[in-house]
Design an enzyme around this catalytic site. Sequence first.
Site, PDB file in Angstrom:
ATOM      1  N   HIS A 145     -42.693  49.489  45.895  1.00 15.03           N
ATOM      2  CA  HIS A 145     -41.363  49.366  46.407  1.00 15.03           C
ATOM      3  C   HIS A 145     -41.523  49.841  47.841  1.00 15.03           C
ATOM      4  CE1 HIS A 145     -40.418  48.445  42.641  1.00 15.03           C
ATOM      5  NE2 HIS A 145     -39.212  48.947  42.439  1.00 15.03           N
ATOM      6  N   LYS A 592     -26.800  52.820  41.553  1.00 19.69           N
ATOM      7  CA  LYS A 592     -26.053  51.924  42.400  1.00 19.69           C
ATOM      8  C   LYS A 592     -24.852  51.303  41.816  1.00 19.69           C
ATOM      9  CE  LYS A 592     -26.862  47.686  43.586  1.00 19.69           C
ATOM     10  NZ  LYS A 592     -27.459  46.535  44.215  1.00 19.69           N
TER      11      LYS A 592
END
EC number: 4.1.1.31
Length: 935
Positions: A145, A592
Amino acid sequence: MTKIPSDTQLRARVKLYGNLLGGVLRTQEGGRVLTAVESLRKGYIDLRKEDSPRKRLKLEQLIESLDAETLTHVVRAFSTYFSLANLAEESFQHHIRRAQVYRGGALWNGSFDATLREFREQGVTIAELQVLLDNAAYIPVFTAHPTESRRRTIMEHLRHIFLTAEQLDDPRIGKAQDKELIKKLEYQIQTLWKTDEVRTNKPQVRDEIKNGLFYFRESLFDAVPETYRYLEKAIRRIYGSDLTEGQHIRVPNLLHFGSWIGGDRDGNPFVTPDTTVLALRLQKREILRLYLRAVTDLTHVLTHSKNLCVISESMTESLEQDMERFTAVFGDFPQRFSKEPYRRKLYVIRHRLKHSLSALEAHLEGYDDSPYGDAYLSEQEFLADLYLIRDSLISHGDSEAAHGELQDLIRQTETFGFFLVHLDIRQESTRHTDAVSELFSQHAALPDYSSLNETERLEVLGDAISHANELKIDKSKLTEATRETFETFEVMSRMRHEISPKAFGAYVISMTHTASHVMEVIFLASLTGLAGRNGNEWFCNIRVSPLFETIIDLEHIEPVMTNLLNNTTYASLLKSSGNLQEVMLGYSDSAKDGGILASVWSLYEAQTKISSLARARGIDCRLFHGRGGTVGRGGGPTHDAILSQPEGTVRGQIKLTEQGEVLSYKYSNTETAAYELSMGITGLLKASTSLIRDQNTDRSEFLQIMDKLAMDGEAAYRGLTDNTTGFVDYFYEATPVTEIGLMNIGSRPSHRKKGDRSKSSVRAIAWVFGWGQSRHTLPAWFGIGTALENWRGNDPDRLAKLQRMYVEWPFFRALLSNTQMSLFKADMDIAARYAELAENKAMANAIYQTIRNEYNRTVSHILSITGATSLLQETPQLALSLTRRSPYLDPLNHIQVMLLKRCRDESLPQEERDKWLNPLLRSINAIAGGMRNTG
């Protein structure tokens, strides 16, 4: 007696690094950069002590007066300082731990020593401890990532500086040597300064693979046996007196490593079947090279003579067979080491490893491996040779030699095999659904898959899996996407034979919404021989891990997994492969999506549900935690995070992602890597005590309170992020998220859909990264203050309950502790400067005030609950570390705000705007290093 190092020594080391860096700036940059750096550093330190609008304005004028080249080097200077300060702190922590060991007595919480003492005090018997060890599997999974903003070259230079500085702490060195080492540090820092810390080009997946291999080469290969040694010593020290003659506590192979690098194709078009093959081969090459080095070293250690010891009969037979089979080993000197049997055997081992490596190199270059017939066929053959030497040494009384460097190599081989890491494959669920629909359409006897409901899909997939060998696939008629999906399974089948049956970990399905999403993967696997039936016998050589990411997905985990585990075909396949179900939980997207409170609570409840479902069916369940580096993406201290899981859900095994910058902080140096691994293992052992003891803790009242807190927290978070007009514009304008997308820090795009500025399109990494750069850090705390205030009101009894939850419940304690860290890293005054970047000033001010009010509310309630007067009061070293960085982060944030204005100013010529982009991207790099995390 060794004294515990004081903070004075840390400050002295940081000062040394700062002075050496200052000297480099003076000699290399003509003094102008150093003058600017010192003016900004001292000026913002003064402002931290006492605010002065006049001085603040003067510093901002200085920033605005700097040309692009000078500004670039000023940013680089602060960035380099952070890297060196991080090294000093890492070394300091290591020395504190080492001094504690030398002093004797109880060690730090989470050490093997403290954990085993705790077990013994709780009455954990030798037999119970053996059960815990036998069931343990600690599995960190490295991912690519894009949150590691440093180049591998920079990390290598920092490793060299770390090793040189360690020599300065040797009490045996004199003044002359001390001066030489400081001189060496100076030129190493100068080399670091002259190495560009920003990548010129966007990294390819191949680069990310090599970045991952760096940690094994530089630290983990040595840290793994070191970790086992620490554990074995602690067991002997704490439980040794309880052992009867001939009794011992066996430490099995409980450390395993996974990787997504080269296997994670979800949203990354650059990860192809060929990429996966490359990753596996590069991993194997890395570990074979490390084994060759270790075996060569052993040839200088195990020099026992036949004249002075009697080797085992099996060792004698093995050597005789070797001389018949591997005649090329000694060539013209067939009697070499004839009197030194272990050296002779090790030379044979080395010869076979060289053939294994040569065969692999041939594959990498596109040739077959036919000339290398002496290669090991598997890691088991290699291990068998090592066991043979060990057992022979023990047979003639050389146990110490058997359990020295040789045992280290055995531990390494048991851990890394010929695969180094278990490569996970990840793909999004709709890719499999589309592929199955297309493959079904090639056979008239199969139905139109896309028109079936869920029940029908499960039924037809179960039947198709049992008859997969009868289905012929014409790849030439497949679309490109389906052909690539299908070829991924072909690669898995082929590489299990070429590399190792253990080469792969799990096949992770992103966006798992139904049980059929898992069965689709099993069906595709069955077409390439990875699963199915041999006559009446089921077999399954693939482990499928459904990933539940959003709040809604987590809420649906129970019906989805019930349908899956109740499916007779799937149950048969699972049983044939060991009856272990792995389930992955996504922290980043759920946070999120619905905010930190809703995320952590949905994850908590999901774990409880899936563990209960599995236990009721006699299935082992391993939870795979998709944690990011920051708190907003599930981060925080690993030991505490494991202990905060719901009681009874951790039963010996845990798997978790280690992402981006976390890798370099944890695993760049052997000493720190061993510490981090031991903290993870002890957390796992403590959390797994339900294997040996009934746990009847009644937390029903706490659970009800958390239900309400999560509901209100989510409402507050969604009220801001989903239902506030202009909020998404605020995010893009008051943070550098757009510019982050221009950085060459990862092969994966920062958005799922190019040009889509919605909250759903931006990846969780970029979401957290942007808020962190602008010092809002809101994904990690927004909504908590409102939730606590709504539930508590002004009721002192309710406050007392929250305080009791903090003291008694590891989950709640970890939540508030991690929140404090994020609040500490936030700075609402600096965030206000970023808010000024927004075009609609009135709207931005309203949004900013909402954020600031929630920040103040959250700080106030957390301090009340914890009984502290300041954030991080219970972790003073962390508070000191972050405080030490603030005066250096302040100028960087102000520089970044100014650069964002210039780069976004459409009234300026494009050429003028472009010249400020380079220092802007470097400022992102520098702030990430200063805050010690990115996304």
